[in-house]
Every structure is written in C-alpha cells, then in structure tokens.
Design a protein around this motif. Sequence first.
Motif, PDB file in Angstrom:
ATOM      1  N   SER A  98      -6.528 -10.672  13.765  1.00 40.83           N
ATOM      2  CA  SER A  98      -6.161  -9.522  12.934  1.00 40.83           C
ATOM      3  C   SER A  98      -7.380  -8.622  12.728  1.00 40.83           C
ATOM      4  CB  SER A  98      -5.682  -9.996  11.555  1.00 40.83           C
ATOM      5  OG  SER A  98      -4.626 -10.902  11.652  1.00 40.83           O
ATOM      6  N   SER A  99      -7.110  -7.393  12.315  1.00 39.51           N
ATOM      7  CA  SER A  99      -8.190  -6.504  11.891  1.00 39.51           C
ATOM      8  C   SER A  99      -7.679  -5.588  10.793  1.00 39.51           C
ATOM      9  CB  SER A  99      -8.739  -5.682  13.061  1.00 39.51           C
ATOM     10  OG  SER A  99      -7.920  -4.564  13.339  1.00 39.51           O
ATOM     11  N   GLN A 100      -8.561  -5.256   9.864  1.00 42.60           N
ATOM     12  CA  GLN A 100      -8.197  -4.341   8.795  1.00 42.60           C
ATOM     13  C   GLN A 100      -7.838  -2.967   9.364  1.00 42.60           C
ATOM     14  OE1 GLN A 100     -10.699  -6.513   8.962  1.00 42.60           O
ATOM     15  NE2 GLN A 100     -11.600  -6.974   6.948  1.00 42.60           N
ATOM     16  N   ARG A 101      -8.531  -2.577  10.410  1.00 44.40           N
ATOM     17  CA  ARG A 101      -8.298  -1.273  11.025  1.00 44.40           C
ATOM     18  C   ARG A 101      -6.895  -1.167  11.599  1.00 44.40           C
ATOM     19  NH1 ARG A 101     -11.356   0.638  16.509  1.00 44.40           N
ATOM     20  NH2 ARG A 101     -10.573   2.781  16.635  1.00 44.40           N
ATOM     21  N   LEU A 102      -6.464  -2.199  12.327  1.00 41.91           N
ATOM     22  CA  LEU A 102      -5.124  -2.187  12.913  1.00 41.91           C
ATOM     23  C   LEU A 102      -4.061  -2.228  11.820  1.00 41.91           C
ATOM     24  CD1 LEU A 102      -3.207  -2.360  15.360  1.00 41.91           C
ATOM     25  CD2 LEU A 102      -3.448  -4.856  15.241  1.00 41.91           C
ATOM     26  N   THR A 103      -4.233  -3.111  10.846  1.00 41.04           N
ATOM     27  CA  THR A 103      -3.266  -3.226   9.754  1.00 41.04           C
ATOM     28  C   THR A 103      -3.044  -1.884   9.079  1.00 41.04           C
ATOM     29  OG1 THR A 103      -3.969  -5.518   9.371  1.00 41.04           O
ATOM     30  CG2 THR A 103      -2.754  -4.429   7.598  1.00 41.04           C
ATOM     31  N   ALA A 104      -4.131  -1.217   8.736  1.00 36.87           N
ATOM     32  CA  ALA A 104      -4.026   0.070   8.044  1.00 36.87           C
ATOM     33  C   ALA A 104      -3.431   1.147   8.942  1.00 36.87           C
ATOM     34  CB  ALA A 104      -5.405   0.500   7.544  1.00 36.87           C
ATOM     35  N   ASP A 136     -11.612  -9.913  -0.347  1.00 35.10           N
ATOM     36  CA  ASP A 136     -12.381  -8.798   0.215  1.00 35.10           C
ATOM     37  C   ASP A 136     -11.557  -8.023   1.234  1.00 35.10           C
ATOM     38  OD1 ASP A 136     -14.528  -9.525  -1.345  1.00 35.10           O
ATOM     39  OD2 ASP A 136     -15.577 -10.607   0.261  1.00 35.10           O
ATOM     40  N   ILE A 137     -10.798  -8.739   2.059  1.00 41.62           N
ATOM     41  CA  ILE A 137      -9.991  -8.083   3.095  1.00 41.62           C
ATOM     42  C   ILE A 137      -8.890  -7.240   2.471  1.00 41.62           C
ATOM     43  CG2 ILE A 137      -8.278  -8.562   4.897  1.00 41.62           C
ATOM     44  CD1 ILE A 137     -10.165 -10.924   5.701  1.00 41.62           C
ATOM     45  N   ILE A 138      -8.239  -7.755   1.443  1.00 38.97           N
ATOM     46  CA  ILE A 138      -7.204  -6.979   0.753  1.00 38.97           C
ATOM     47  C   ILE A 138      -7.804  -5.679   0.220  1.00 38.97           C
ATOM     48  CG2 ILE A 138      -5.688  -6.907  -1.266  1.00 38.97           C
ATOM     49  CD1 ILE A 138      -5.298  -9.949  -0.883  1.00 38.97           C
ATOM     50  N   GLU A 140     -10.402  -4.069   1.349  1.00 42.97           N
ATOM     51  CA  GLU A 140     -10.745  -3.150   2.442  1.00 42.97           C
ATOM     52  C   GLU A 140      -9.504  -2.468   3.007  1.00 42.97           C
ATOM     53  OE1 GLU A 140     -13.150  -3.014   6.695  1.00 42.97           O
ATOM     54  OE2 GLU A 140     -13.300  -4.790   5.412  1.00 42.97           O
ATOM     55  N   ILE A 141      -8.424  -3.239   3.199  1.00 43.73           N
ATOM     56  CA  ILE A 141      -7.190  -2.632   3.708  1.00 43.73           C
ATOM     57  C   ILE A 141      -6.673  -1.588   2.728  1.00 43.73           C
ATOM     58  CG2 ILE A 141      -4.787  -3.060   4.364  1.00 43.73           C
ATOM     59  CD1 ILE A 141      -5.679  -5.851   5.306  1.00 43.73           C
ATOM     60  N   ALA A 142      -6.707  -1.917   1.440  1.00 46.13           N
ATOM     61  CA  ALA A 142      -6.229  -0.980   0.417  1.00 46.13           C
ATOM     62  C   ALA A 142      -7.070   0.293   0.381  1.00 46.13           C
ATOM     63  CB  ALA A 142      -6.237  -1.660  -0.949  1.00 46.13           C
ATOM     64  N   SER A 143      -8.330   0.200   0.812  1.00 43.66           N
ATOM     65  CA  SER A 143      -9.177   1.397   0.855  1.00 43.66           C
ATOM     66  C   SER A 143      -8.864   2.269   2.065  1.00 43.66           C
ATOM     67  CB  SER A 143     -10.660   0.997   0.881  1.00 43.66           C
ATOM     68  OG  SER A 143     -11.037   0.478   2.154  1.00 43.66           O
ATOM     69  N   LEU A 144      -8.159   1.690   3.053  1.00 46.27           N
ATOM     70  CA  LEU A 144      -7.847   2.412   4.291  1.00 46.27           C
ATOM     71  C   LEU A 144      -6.428   2.966   4.321  1.00 46.27           C
ATOM     72  CD1 LEU A 144      -9.485  -0.071   6.843  1.00 46.27           C
ATOM     73  CD2 LEU A 144     -10.391   2.150   6.101  1.00 46.27           C
ATOM     74  N   THR A 145      -5.560   2.451   3.446  1.00 49.31           N
ATOM     75  CA  THR A 145      -4.177   2.932   3.420  1.00 49.31           C
ATOM     76  C   THR A 145      -3.614   2.833   2.013  1.00 49.31           C
ATOM     77  OG1 THR A 145      -1.962   2.675   4.371  1.00 49.31           O
ATOM     78  CG2 THR A 145      -3.203   0.654   4.029  1.00 49.31           C
ATOM     79  N   SER A 146      -2.763   3.796   1.684  1.00 48.13           N
ATOM     80  CA  SER A 146      -2.026   3.746   0.411  1.00 48.13           C
ATOM     81  C   SER A 146      -0.597   3.272   0.643  1.00 48.13           C
ATOM     82  CB  SER A 146      -2.017   5.140  -0.239  1.00 48.13           C
ATOM     83  OG  SER A 146      -1.388   6.092   0.620  1.00 48.13           O
ATOM     84  N   LYS A 147      -0.289   2.946   1.896  1.00 51.79           N
ATOM     85  CA  LYS A 147       1.058   2.528   2.268  1.00 51.79           C
ATOM     86  C   LYS A 147       1.192   0.998   2.152  1.00 51.79           C
ATOM     87  CE  LYS A 147       2.333   6.692   3.704  1.00 51.79           C
ATOM     88  NZ  LYS A 147       2.656   6.898   5.125  1.00 51.79           N
ATOM     89  N   PRO A 148       2.421   0.483   2.139  1.00 46.70           N
ATOM     90  CA  PRO A 148       2.614  -0.969   2.082  1.00 46.70           C
ATOM     91  C   PRO A 148       2.015  -1.677   3.293  1.00 46.70           C
ATOM     92  CG  PRO A 148       4.656   0.186   1.534  1.00 46.70           C
ATOM     93  CD  PRO A 148       3.713   1.220   2.061  1.00 46.70           C
ATOM     94  N   PHE A 149       1.464  -2.857   3.054  1.00 49.40           N
ATOM     95  CA  PHE A 149       0.973  -3.720   4.123  1.00 49.40           C
ATOM     96  C   PHE A 149       1.253  -5.164   3.719  1.00 49.40           C
ATOM     97  CE2 PHE A 149      -2.552  -3.207   1.178  1.00 49.40           C
ATOM     98  CZ  PHE A 149      -3.059  -4.494   1.037  1.00 49.40           C
ATOM     99  N   ALA A 150       1.183  -6.063   4.692  1.00 46.06           N
ATOM    100  CA  ALA A 150       1.495  -7.465   4.453  1.00 46.06           C
ATOM    101  C   ALA A 150       0.267  -8.332   4.668  1.00 46.06           C
ATOM    102  CB  ALA A 150       2.621  -7.938   5.366  1.00 46.06           C
ATOM    103  N   MET A 151       0.125  -9.353   3.829  1.00 43.35           N
ATOM    104  CA  MET A 151      -0.833 -10.435   4.053  1.00 43.35           C
ATOM    105  C   MET A 151      -0.027 -11.679   4.403  1.00 43.35           C
ATOM    106  SD  MET A 151      -3.839  -9.102   3.682  1.00 43.35           S
ATOM    107  CE  MET A 151      -4.895 -10.568   3.590  1.00 43.35           C
TER     108      MET A 151
END
Length: 375
Positions: A29-35, A58-60, A62-73
């Motif tokens: 996985s990557s934060q960049r791809l998720t976002a 920390d990963i949550i 970082e992802i939240a800093s890259l997108t305001s849209k829904p994402f899954a962990m």
Amino acid sequence: MPKTWNETRVAATLGIDYPIIQGPLGGLSSQRLTAAVSNFGGLGSFGAHGLDPHAIQDIIGEIASLTSKPFAMNLWLSMEDDGAASSDAAAFHQALSHLAPHIDAVGGKQPAFSPYKRLRFEDQARVLLDAKVPVFSFIYGVPPREILEEARKQGIVTIGTVTTVEEAVVLEQAGVDLVVASGFEAGGHRGSFLRSSEDSLTGTISLVPQTVDAVTIPVIAAGGIADARGIAAAFALGAEGVQIGTAFLACKESGAPPVHREAILSHHAGHTGLTRGFTGRLARGIQNELMESMNRSGAEILPYPLQRSLMRHLAAPAQQAGKAELLALWAGQSANLVHCVAVEDLLNSLVRGAAARIPSTRDSYSQDKAPTPAI
C-alpha cells in the motif's frame, strides 16, 4: 430520471462518486495511491495489518492530510496461525535452509532467529476507532460485536471480505455494512475464515450472484476484475461495486517496487498460482522460480506470520538486484489485462468504460432476487 451506473448503494453508503474500491494491497500500500483514488471519487484503501498501532496512527494522519474524501483502512482479524507462538529456533533454521541459497544468490544477509512478537487486532482496531476513519475494512473473520457497535456509533462504514456464500451470511448477521465477494481469481491472500482456503476456492462469476441472492446488504465483486469489461460483468451478476487490486498495484503511485510493477505490465503475467510458501497462508501471485521452489515437496513453511517475516530477508536484496524470479509477485489472474501506469489514467479508463457498457436503470439498486427457473 434514469440512474447512471455509478449510483448504487455501495457508492451512497461510502459517500463516493464511483463504486470502485482500490484493493488494500497489504504491505504494498501507499498513502499516495490511497489518497489519489479517493480524490478521484473512488475509495482508496490502505492495508495496515502488519503495522503496529503507532505506525497506523501516523499513516491515517498522512492520508487525511492528502484527501478530504472517504478512505478505508484494512486489517486482518486473524493475526497468527496455530503454532506461531511456540515455533522455535529449530523450526526457523529448517525453514531457512530452503531459502538460504536464494538469499545468497542475490547477495543478501542470512537472518538470525528472534522470538515472535505478537500484534493484536484489537490494538490496531482501537486506533481506527479513535481516529474515526471513514471506512474500516477487514478480512479473515468477523470483528467482535463491541468493535462493530462502536464503529456504527462513530459513523464508520464497515466492509468485510468473504470467499464463500456462508461467510457473507455470517457477516450480514453480525451487522457489517458491505461485503466484498472475492473470487479465487484475485491476487494476494485468500481471506477464508469458515473453512480452509483450499476448500473455499469459488470463482467470481459463481460467488457474486449467489452472494447477492443470499444477503440483503450490498455486494462488492472482487477477483479477476481489471478493466471496464470486468466492472460491467460484475454489475450484470448483481454486484453494486467492484474492488480491484492488481491494476492499481501496477500503478507508479503504489508501494510495489519497480520490478514488481514491471512484471505485471510485461504481459507475461498470465500464469499465476497459489502458494503458502510466501507467507504461510494461501495467496496468489505470478508463477516464478521462487513460487516453484516454495511449492516443492519438502519445503518447510513456518506458520503465518513467521514465514512472511522470514521471506522479507530475501525480498529486500532481490528487489535491489532486480531479480523478479526471486520475489513474491502478487497478482490476480487478469494481470495481462493491465496496461495503465498512472492511477488517474486507470480510473478514467474504468469510469468511461463502465459508463459506456452499463445501461442506466429506472429501478433503485435494491437487488431483485433471481426467479426460480421453471422445470
């Protein structure tokens, strides 16, 4: 007004524009791809099962800093196999003896035995609940009732993965919001939890419609879906969304090393196989020298996650050496359909292709059960 293909219960429940879910991809996985997937309007996912709670937190962030849209962990409920806690140095060295020549071949350092350190699902899940992640997805079982209840109170959408119809029924009865029906064509691990993975190998085209008929919650199809034709086929079977892994894994934004992405995009990835040799659990990847070696009779396989940890001592030097034949190259059976190297190009292709192939409907996406055929 007619509904467009993407106006499904999956999209509505998740609060996304397109019912396309990027597979969690485990350690790749990557934060960049998720976002990126979430920003486009799909659902990006991050596989966190091998991480300690602080790293997940920390990963949550970082992802939240890259997108305001829904994402899954994504987490695994079953964190270890029988015998993991009691496995000793003798078992380690026996398993290493089969792997040692491969490590030497790529100039790696032979590992030493170290005692097993346990990760607890409950500790990982606590981080997700405290962070109020938009979506909590999981495989290998059903979370404890109190975790599901707290997720519901927090407004966190839950997605469970199944490999059989019976597993889907269990998830619905537990109150899970959405279910991913994963056919054996899928790359990576088989998340079976009622029977063994070997006894739960149902194909997507068989699993999806049976699951749709068996549960009332929305079904997401996974396994062998790599392009818009696969999305259209999944919807024809009654799915209201798709989860795609291999096609996203090949994108430059993923956490896969270049040699892995190149193997998928080489158009020589059509021959995949199942093995327990890479992690201790049944999983699908591209057939290569390493898989053949680990599948041979007499190869000692440690329980999960000990085998997974052992294989990492080969993975790093093999990646550095660019030796694809000695890497666990996760991929599904439709890998040869993968062409896009950028996530935005892939998503545009999927969305445009699905719109062209899936007709609009005036009906809501409450699934009608198939009529009993006349005899």
